[in-house]
Motif scaffolding. Structure first.
Motif, short mmCIF file in Angstrom:
data_model
loop_
_atom_site.label_atom_id
_atom_site.label_comp_id
_atom_site.label_asym_id
_atom_site.label_seq_id
_atom_site.Cartn_x
_atom_site.Cartn_y
_atom_site.Cartn_z
N LEU A 55 0.81 -1.24 0.07
CA LEU A 55 0.09 0.07 0.05
C LEU A 55 0.96 1.25 0.03
O LEU A 55 0.62 2.25 -1.01
N LEU A 56 2.09 1.24 0.75
CA LEU A 56 2.68 2.42 0.81
C LEU A 56 3.42 2.74 -0.46
O LEU A 56 3.48 3.98 -1.03
N SER A 57 3.62 1.63 -1.21
CA SER A 57 4.50 1.85 -2.67
C SER A 57 3.24 2.37 -3.49
O SER A 57 3.74 3.14 -4.39
N ALA A 58 2.15 1.84 -3.40
CA ALA A 58 1.00 2.30 -4.13
C ALA A 58 0.82 4.03 -3.85
O ALA A 58 0.30 4.72 -4.78
N MET A 59 0.69 4.44 -2.70
CA MET A 59 0.43 5.65 -2.15
C MET A 59 1.53 6.50 -2.86
O MET A 59 1.42 7.57 -2.84
N ARG A 60 2.79 6.00 -3.06
CA ARG A 60 4.17 6.79 -3.37
C ARG A 60 4.64 6.01 -4.44
O ARG A 60 5.80 5.45 -4.43
N PRO A 61 3.92 6.06 -5.66
CA PRO A 61 4.40 5.27 -6.80
C PRO A 61 5.51 5.85 -7.51
O PRO A 61 5.72 6.96 -7.57
N ALA A 62 6.51 4.98 -7.90
CA ALA A 62 7.74 5.27 -8.74
C ALA A 62 7.09 5.53 -10.16
O ALA A 62 5.90 5.06 -10.53
N GLU A 63 7.77 6.34 -10.87
CA GLU A 63 7.51 6.90 -12.33
C GLU A 63 7.25 5.52 -13.05
O GLU A 63 7.94 4.73 -13.15
N GLY A 64 5.94 5.47 -13.73
CA GLY A 64 5.85 4.46 -14.61
C GLY A 64 5.07 3.18 -13.92
O GLY A 64 4.59 2.23 -14.54
N ALA A 65 5.09 3.23 -12.60
CA ALA A 65 4.62 1.95 -11.79
C ALA A 65 3.20 1.99 -12.06
O ALA A 65 2.40 2.75 -12.11
N THR A 66 2.60 0.61 -12.26
CA THR A 66 1.15 0.36 -12.39
C THR A 66 0.65 0.15 -10.92
O THR A 66 1.43 -0.63 -9.87
N THR A 67 -0.58 0.20 -10.69
CA THR A 67 -1.25 0.02 -9.27
C THR A 67 -1.65 -1.32 -9.21
O THR A 67 -2.53 -1.79 -9.95
N PRO A 68 -1.31 -2.20 -8.47
CA PRO A 68 -1.72 -3.59 -8.30
C PRO A 68 -3.12 -3.67 -7.73
O PRO A 68 -3.50 -2.75 -7.19
N GLU A 74 -7.89 -0.32 -1.02
CA GLU A 74 -7.37 0.39 -0.04
C GLU A 74 -7.03 1.82 -0.43
O GLU A 74 -7.05 2.73 0.41
N LEU A 75 -6.71 2.15 -1.56
CA LEU A 75 -6.63 3.44 -2.32
C LEU A 75 -7.87 4.24 -2.28
O LEU A 75 -7.95 5.36 -1.83
N ALA A 76 -8.91 3.69 -2.76
CA ALA A 76 -10.39 4.13 -2.62
C ALA A 76 -10.66 4.47 -1.09
O ALA A 76 -11.22 5.37 -0.89
N LEU A 77 -10.38 3.65 -0.26
CA LEU A 77 -10.67 4.06 1.39
C LEU A 77 -9.77 5.14 1.61
O LEU A 77 -10.51 5.95 2.38
N ASN A 78 -8.63 5.37 1.30
CA ASN A 78 -7.85 6.73 1.57
C ASN A 78 -8.67 7.73 0.95
O ASN A 78 -8.73 8.81 1.90
N ASP A 79 -9.08 7.70 -0.26
CA ASP A 79 -9.99 8.83 -0.78
C ASP A 79 -11.01 9.20 0.08
O ASP A 79 -11.39 10.22 0.38
N THR A 80 -11.64 8.13 0.45
CA THR A 80 -13.17 8.18 1.45
C THR A 80 -12.60 8.88 2.63
O THR A 80 -13.25 10.02 2.95
N LEU A 81 -11.80 8.64 3.33
CA LEU A 81 -11.27 9.13 4.27
C LEU A 81 -11.03 10.55 4.66
O LEU A 81 -11.37 11.53 5.30
N ILE A 82 -10.13 10.80 3.36
CA ILE A 82 -9.71 12.24 3.29
C ILE A 82 -10.66 13.03 2.78
O ILE A 82 -10.98 14.37 3.18
N ASP A 83 -11.65 12.29 2.04
CA ASP A 83 -13.04 13.23 1.63
C ASP A 83 -13.83 13.52 2.86
O ASP A 83 -14.47 14.99 2.95
N GLU A 84 -13.96 12.77 3.53
CA GLU A 84 -14.61 13.12 4.78
C GLU A 84 -14.06 14.08 5.75
O GLU A 84 -14.84 14.88 6.35
N LEU A 85 -12.70 13.85 5.81
CA LEU A 85 -11.96 14.96 6.62
C LEU A 85 -11.94 16.41 6.12
O LEU A 85 -12.60 17.44 6.82
N PHE A 86 -12.04 16.41 4.84
CA PHE A 86 -12.15 17.93 4.12
C PHE A 86 -13.73 18.34 4.22
O PHE A 86 -13.88 19.48 4.03
N ALA A 87 -14.39 17.54 3.98
CA ALA A 87 -16.04 17.84 4.18
C ALA A 87 -16.49 18.35 5.29
O ALA A 87 -17.56 19.16 5.68
#
Length: 205
Positions: A55-68, A74-87
């Motif tokens: 997950l850490l690698s996907a959150m800080r991807p190297a150039e050209g890397a694909t997301t497993p 889990e990345l979608a959950l990150n977005d949800t949690l951050i959206d809740e915080l900003f809202a």
């Protein structure tokens, strides 16, 4: 519409002091018209998994890397949690002290929302928080007594840590509703809870 994000992290359920405090704080904010909408997240009943290498690698991807595929949820959950915080306009955080720090359930949430480029950024003059214009209320519970003592400086990695993290991402309007000395007998516990509940009822905009 004014939104409250209410977070509980204690696994003790109905026996939790911090949950009693978050409930009292939320009730005061609602009855006084300070919030209209409540987004509730129970970090113990519905726990967030801790960061791992994939997950850490996907959150800080190297150039050209694909997301497993395995971490896309889990990345979608990150977005949800951050959206809740900003809202949210107000964030209420239930935070019991566990071994001088916070519960692992709450730390998992922090690790998901404290992200460079999203909730803070690095600038030429240092880091800058991006979650601004909000206030936070920490519902703190402790078995011992720390506030104002030498133990606070040496061992408080709970309230001090939360204030530091919140300030780092831009939330500097932080109030603490505290019940401490809860492990010093039934009478001390009741007195501390009564005082903290009374304090929660005095919250004003």
């Amino acid at each position: 519409m004014t939104t409250l994000l209410q977070l509980d992290s204690s696994p003790l359920g109905a026996n939790s002091a911090s949950r009693a405090l978050t409930a009292a704080i939320a009730q005061t904010l609602k009855t006084t018209g300070q919030v209209d909408n409540v987004v509730y997240r129970d970090l113990s009943v519905d726990p967030i998994s801790h960061l791992d290498g994939a997950l850490l690698s996907a959150m800080r991807p190297a150039e050209g890397a694909t997301t497993p595929e395995s971490v896309k949820g889990e990345l979608a959950l990150n977005d949800t949690l951050i959206d809740e915080l900003f809202a949210a306009d107000v964030i209420v955080i239930g935070a019991p002290m566990y071994n001088f720090s916070i519960p692992t359930q709450l730390k998992a949430w922090i690790d998901r929302v404290a992200q460079a480029g999203r909730t803070f950024r690095y600038t030429a003059t240092g880091p800058e928080g991006l979650v601004t214009g909000k206030r936070a209320i920490i519902a703190s519970s402790r078995g011992g007594v720390y506030a104002g003592s030498q133990m606070e400086t040496a061992l408080d990695h709970q309230e001090a840590y939360l204030k530091g993290v919140l300030g780092f991402i831009g939330i500097t309007d932080v109030k603490v509703i505290r019940a401490e000395g809860l492990g010093m007998g039934p009478e001390a516990r009741q007195k501390a809870m009564d005082a903290a509940i009374a304090q929660s009822q005095e919250l004003t905009a």
